[in-house]
Design a protein around this motif. Structure first.
Motif, short mmCIF file in Angstrom:
data_model
loop_
_atom_site.label_atom_id
_atom_site.label_comp_id
_atom_site.label_asym_id
_atom_site.label_seq_id
_atom_site.Cartn_x
_atom_site.Cartn_y
_atom_site.Cartn_z
N LEU A 1 43.96 42.33 46.02
CA LEU A 1 43.76 41.49 44.84
C LEU A 1 43.50 40.04 45.22
O LEU A 1 43.08 39.24 44.38
N SER B 1 41.19 39.12 47.23
CA SER B 1 39.76 38.96 47.47
C SER B 1 39.07 38.38 46.24
O SER B 1 39.10 38.99 45.16
N VAL B 2 38.44 37.22 46.40
CA VAL B 2 37.69 36.62 45.30
C VAL B 2 36.42 37.43 45.04
O VAL B 2 36.06 37.73 43.90
N ASN C 1 35.79 40.56 45.50
CA ASN C 1 36.00 41.89 44.93
C ASN C 1 36.66 41.87 43.56
O ASN C 1 36.98 42.93 43.01
N ASN C 2 36.88 40.69 43.00
CA ASN C 2 37.55 40.60 41.70
C ASN C 2 36.54 40.84 40.58
O ASN C 2 36.01 39.90 39.98
N THR C 3 36.30 42.12 40.30
CA THR C 3 35.37 42.48 39.24
C THR C 3 36.09 43.02 38.00
O THR C 3 35.48 43.15 36.94
N ASN C 4 37.37 43.32 38.15
CA ASN C 4 38.12 43.92 37.04
C ASN C 4 39.12 42.98 36.38
O ASN C 4 39.66 43.29 35.32
N GLY C 5 39.39 41.84 37.00
CA GLY C 5 40.38 40.92 36.45
C GLY C 5 41.78 41.50 36.52
O GLY C 5 42.07 42.41 37.30
N TRP D 1 46.19 40.89 36.65
CA TRP D 1 47.12 40.32 37.64
C TRP D 1 46.70 38.90 38.02
O TRP D 1 46.63 38.53 39.20
N GLU D 2 46.40 38.08 37.03
CA GLU D 2 45.69 36.83 37.28
C GLU D 2 46.48 35.84 38.14
O GLU D 2 45.94 35.26 39.08
N ARG E 1 46.87 37.39 41.66
CA ARG E 1 45.60 37.28 42.39
C ARG E 1 45.39 35.87 42.93
O ARG E 1 44.99 35.68 44.09
N ALA F 1 44.95 34.84 46.82
CA ALA F 1 43.74 34.14 47.26
C ALA F 1 44.11 32.82 47.92
O ALA F 1 43.50 32.42 48.93
#
Length: 233
Positions: free
Chosen positions: A141, A143-144, A146-150, A152-153, A156, A160
Protein backbone atom coordinates in the motif's frame (compact mmCIF):
# COMPACT_ATOMS: atom_id res chain seq x y z
CA UNK A 1 25.92 -14.39 24.66
CA UNK A 2 25.77 -15.78 21.15
CA UNK A 3 28.39 -18.09 19.73
CA UNK A 4 30.65 -16.27 17.24
CA UNK A 5 29.29 -18.41 14.39
CA UNK A 6 25.69 -17.55 15.23
CA UNK A 7 24.22 -14.66 13.28
CA UNK A 8 22.35 -12.00 15.22
CA UNK A 9 19.15 -10.17 14.28
CA UNK A 10 17.51 -7.30 16.15
CA UNK A 11 13.76 -7.31 15.53
CA UNK A 12 11.95 -4.16 16.61
CA UNK A 13 8.31 -4.70 17.51
CA UNK A 14 8.01 -8.44 18.13
CA UNK A 15 5.33 -8.92 20.78
CA UNK A 16 2.69 -10.19 18.34
CA UNK A 17 1.67 -10.48 14.70
CA UNK A 18 4.35 -10.25 12.02
CA UNK A 19 7.11 -9.28 14.45
CA UNK A 20 6.49 -12.27 16.70
CA UNK A 21 6.42 -14.55 13.64
CA UNK A 22 9.74 -13.06 12.49
CA UNK A 23 11.31 -13.82 15.86
CA UNK A 24 10.00 -17.40 15.75
CA UNK A 25 11.27 -17.91 12.20
CA UNK A 26 14.78 -16.64 12.93
CA UNK A 27 14.95 -18.76 16.09
CA UNK A 28 13.90 -21.88 14.17
CA UNK A 29 16.67 -21.10 11.67
CA UNK A 30 19.26 -21.01 14.44
CA UNK A 31 19.80 -17.27 14.74
CA UNK A 32 20.46 -15.33 17.92
CA UNK A 33 17.46 -13.03 18.26
CA UNK A 34 17.24 -9.75 20.14
CA UNK A 35 13.58 -8.72 20.02
CA UNK A 36 11.79 -5.73 21.45
CA UNK A 37 8.42 -5.21 23.10
CA UNK A 38 6.85 -1.92 24.12
CA UNK A 39 5.58 -2.50 27.65
CA UNK A 40 5.92 -4.79 30.62
CA UNK A 41 3.10 -7.20 29.77
CA UNK A 42 3.83 -10.88 29.17
CA UNK A 43 3.60 -11.51 25.41
CA UNK A 44 3.83 -14.36 22.94
CA UNK A 45 7.51 -13.48 22.64
CA UNK A 46 8.08 -14.22 26.33
CA UNK A 47 6.52 -17.64 25.78
CA UNK A 48 9.44 -18.48 23.46
CA UNK A 49 12.12 -17.86 26.09
CA UNK A 50 12.10 -21.31 27.68
CA UNK A 51 12.21 -23.13 24.34
CA UNK A 52 15.09 -21.07 22.97
CA UNK A 53 17.12 -20.45 26.09
CA UNK A 54 20.23 -18.40 25.46
CA UNK A 55 19.31 -17.50 21.86
CA UNK A 56 16.50 -15.06 22.59
CA UNK A 57 16.90 -11.75 24.38
CA UNK A 58 13.92 -9.50 25.03
CA UNK A 59 14.42 -5.75 25.31
CA UNK A 60 11.82 -3.11 26.10
CA UNK A 61 11.58 0.01 23.95
CA UNK A 62 8.87 2.31 22.64
CA UNK A 63 10.35 3.58 19.39
CA UNK A 64 8.22 6.71 19.63
CA UNK A 65 10.23 7.71 22.73
CA UNK A 66 13.68 8.91 21.67
CA UNK A 67 15.11 8.58 25.18
CA UNK A 68 14.15 4.89 25.24
CA UNK A 69 15.72 4.36 21.81
CA UNK A 70 18.96 6.00 22.97
CA UNK A 71 18.93 3.92 26.16
CA UNK A 72 18.55 0.70 24.13
CA UNK A 73 21.42 1.74 21.87
CA UNK A 74 23.56 2.28 24.95
CA UNK A 75 22.67 -1.20 26.26
CA UNK A 76 23.49 -2.83 22.91
CA UNK A 77 26.42 -0.66 21.85
CA UNK A 78 28.95 -3.52 22.13
CA UNK A 79 26.86 -5.82 19.94
CA UNK A 80 27.29 -6.52 16.23
CA UNK A 81 24.12 -7.10 14.21
CA UNK A 82 23.87 -9.01 10.95
CA UNK A 83 20.31 -7.76 10.46
CA UNK A 84 18.25 -4.94 11.90
CA UNK A 85 14.57 -5.54 11.10
CA UNK A 86 12.24 -2.70 12.06
CA UNK A 87 8.64 -3.88 12.23
CA UNK A 88 6.40 -1.02 13.32
CA UNK A 89 2.97 -0.17 12.08
CA UNK A 90 -0.46 0.92 13.24
CA UNK A 91 -3.62 1.36 11.19
CA UNK A 92 -6.45 2.79 13.29
CA UNK A 93 -9.71 3.30 11.38
CA UNK A 94 -8.22 2.37 7.98
CA UNK A 95 -11.50 3.00 6.16
CA UNK A 96 -11.77 6.66 7.18
CA UNK A 97 -11.35 9.12 4.26
CA UNK A 98 -8.57 11.64 4.81
CA UNK A 99 -11.01 14.53 5.23
CA UNK A 100 -12.52 12.84 8.26
CA UNK A 101 -9.27 11.80 9.97
CA UNK A 102 -8.46 13.81 13.06
CA UNK A 103 -5.19 15.70 13.17
CA UNK A 104 -4.14 13.74 16.26
CA UNK A 105 -4.75 10.39 14.58
CA UNK A 106 -2.91 11.43 11.41
CA UNK A 107 0.08 12.61 13.41
CA UNK A 108 0.08 9.44 15.52
CA UNK A 109 0.13 7.19 12.43
CA UNK A 110 2.84 9.20 10.67
CA UNK A 111 5.06 9.26 13.76
CA UNK A 112 4.63 5.54 14.45
CA UNK A 113 4.87 4.29 10.85
CA UNK A 114 7.36 6.69 9.24
CA UNK A 115 9.24 9.00 11.59
CA UNK A 116 10.05 6.61 14.43
CA UNK A 117 11.34 3.74 12.24
CA UNK A 118 13.73 6.11 10.47
CA UNK A 119 14.86 7.68 13.72
CA UNK A 120 15.57 4.18 14.98
CA UNK A 121 17.63 3.39 11.88
CA UNK A 122 19.52 6.69 12.23
CA UNK A 123 20.43 5.66 15.79
CA UNK A 124 21.16 1.97 15.23
CA UNK A 125 22.65 1.60 11.76
CA UNK A 126 26.17 1.86 13.21
CA UNK A 127 25.61 -1.44 15.08
CA UNK A 128 24.86 -3.28 11.82
CA UNK A 129 27.87 -4.95 10.23
CA UNK A 130 29.38 -3.23 7.20
CA UNK A 131 27.92 -5.86 4.86
CA UNK A 132 24.82 -6.35 7.00
CA UNK A 133 21.18 -5.70 6.22
CA UNK A 134 18.65 -3.15 7.46
CA UNK A 135 15.10 -4.21 6.68
CA UNK A 136 11.88 -2.33 7.35
CA UNK A 137 8.37 -3.77 7.21
CA UNK A 138 6.66 -1.62 4.60
CA UNK A 139 3.55 -2.47 2.59
CA UNK A 140 2.39 -2.80 -0.97
CA UNK A 141 0.00 0.00 0.00
CA UNK A 142 3.05 2.27 0.22
CA UNK A 143 3.44 2.19 -3.56
CA UNK A 144 2.23 5.47 -5.08
CA UNK A 145 2.32 4.04 -8.62
CA UNK A 146 0.17 1.04 -7.70
CA UNK A 147 -2.48 3.02 -5.82
CA UNK A 148 -5.37 2.52 -8.22
CA UNK A 149 -8.00 1.42 -5.70
CA UNK A 150 -7.62 3.97 -2.91
CA UNK A 151 -8.62 3.04 0.64
CA UNK A 152 -6.48 2.86 3.78
CA UNK A 153 -5.61 6.48 3.03
CA UNK A 154 -3.72 7.50 6.17
CA UNK A 155 -1.92 4.16 6.36
CA UNK A 156 -0.95 4.37 2.67
CA UNK A 157 0.42 7.87 3.21
CA UNK A 158 2.48 6.73 6.19
CA UNK A 159 4.03 3.81 4.31
CA UNK A 160 4.75 5.98 1.24
CA UNK A 161 6.46 8.39 3.64
CA UNK A 162 8.41 5.52 5.21
CA UNK A 163 9.60 4.44 1.76
CA UNK A 164 10.60 7.98 0.80
CA UNK A 165 12.43 8.62 4.06
CA UNK A 166 14.46 5.41 3.77
CA UNK A 167 15.26 6.30 0.17
CA UNK A 168 16.50 9.69 1.35
CA UNK A 169 18.55 8.07 4.13
CA UNK A 170 20.24 5.69 1.68
CA UNK A 171 20.94 8.56 -0.75
CA UNK A 172 22.55 10.45 2.13
CA UNK A 173 24.75 7.42 2.90
CA UNK A 174 25.80 6.74 -0.69
CA UNK A 175 29.05 4.99 0.28
CA UNK A 176 27.32 2.63 2.72
CA UNK A 177 27.81 -1.02 1.71
CA UNK A 178 24.88 -2.25 3.78
CA UNK A 179 21.76 -3.65 2.12
CA UNK A 180 18.52 -1.74 2.75
CA UNK A 181 15.17 -3.44 2.22
CA UNK A 182 11.60 -2.22 2.28
CA UNK A 183 9.53 -5.40 2.58
CA UNK A 184 5.86 -5.78 1.72
CA UNK A 185 4.68 -8.92 3.55
CA UNK A 186 1.39 -9.22 1.65
CA UNK A 187 -2.08 -8.99 3.14
CA UNK A 188 -1.70 -11.15 6.22
CA UNK A 189 -4.26 -12.34 8.75
CA UNK A 190 -3.13 -10.47 11.88
CA UNK A 191 -4.88 -8.05 14.24
CA UNK A 192 -4.09 -5.33 11.71
CA UNK A 193 -4.73 -7.29 8.51
CA UNK A 194 -7.99 -8.73 9.78
CA UNK A 195 -9.68 -12.09 9.15
CA UNK A 196 -10.38 -11.41 5.46
CA UNK A 197 -6.68 -11.21 4.57
CA UNK A 198 -5.42 -13.60 1.92
CA UNK A 199 -2.28 -14.93 3.62
CA UNK A 200 -1.58 -16.72 6.86
CA UNK A 201 1.45 -15.60 8.85
CA UNK A 202 3.06 -18.96 8.08
CA UNK A 203 2.68 -18.27 4.35
CA UNK A 204 4.20 -14.79 4.49
CA UNK A 205 6.96 -14.63 7.08
CA UNK A 206 9.15 -17.60 6.05
CA UNK A 207 9.18 -16.11 2.54
CA UNK A 208 10.00 -12.67 3.94
CA UNK A 209 13.01 -14.16 5.73
CA UNK A 210 14.02 -15.98 2.53
CA UNK A 211 13.88 -12.68 0.61
CA UNK A 212 16.03 -10.92 3.22
CA UNK A 213 18.48 -13.82 3.15
CA UNK A 214 18.61 -13.72 -0.64
CA UNK A 215 19.56 -10.05 -0.63
CA UNK A 216 22.46 -10.50 1.82
CA UNK A 217 25.53 -8.62 0.65
CA UNK A 218 23.85 -7.10 -2.41
CA UNK A 219 23.98 -3.53 -1.11
CA UNK A 220 21.71 -0.70 -2.18
CA UNK A 221 18.01 -0.13 -1.52
CA UNK A 222 15.31 -2.54 -2.67
CA UNK A 223 11.50 -2.34 -2.36
CA UNK A 224 10.34 -5.96 -2.52
CA UNK A 225 7.35 -8.09 -1.68
CA UNK A 226 7.39 -11.37 0.23
CA UNK A 227 7.92 -13.25 -3.05
CA UNK A 228 11.05 -11.26 -3.84
CA UNK A 229 9.40 -9.23 -6.59
CA UNK A 230 10.37 -5.58 -7.04
CA UNK A 231 7.54 -3.13 -6.34
CA UNK A 232 6.96 0.19 -8.09
CA UNK A 233 7.64 3.25 -5.95
Amino acid sequence: MSHPATRTVLIVGASRGLGLALAQEYLVRGWHVIATVRGTAHTGLHALLAEHKGRLEIETVDINETEQVQALHTRLRQRSLDILFVNAGIAPNPGTPIGEVSTDEFVQVMINNALSPLRFIETFHDLVQVKGTIAVMSSGLGSVANNTNGGWETYRASKASLNTLLRSFVARHATDARTYLLIAPGWVRTDMGGPEATLGVDESIPRVVDVVEGQTGNGGLHYLNYQGETLAW
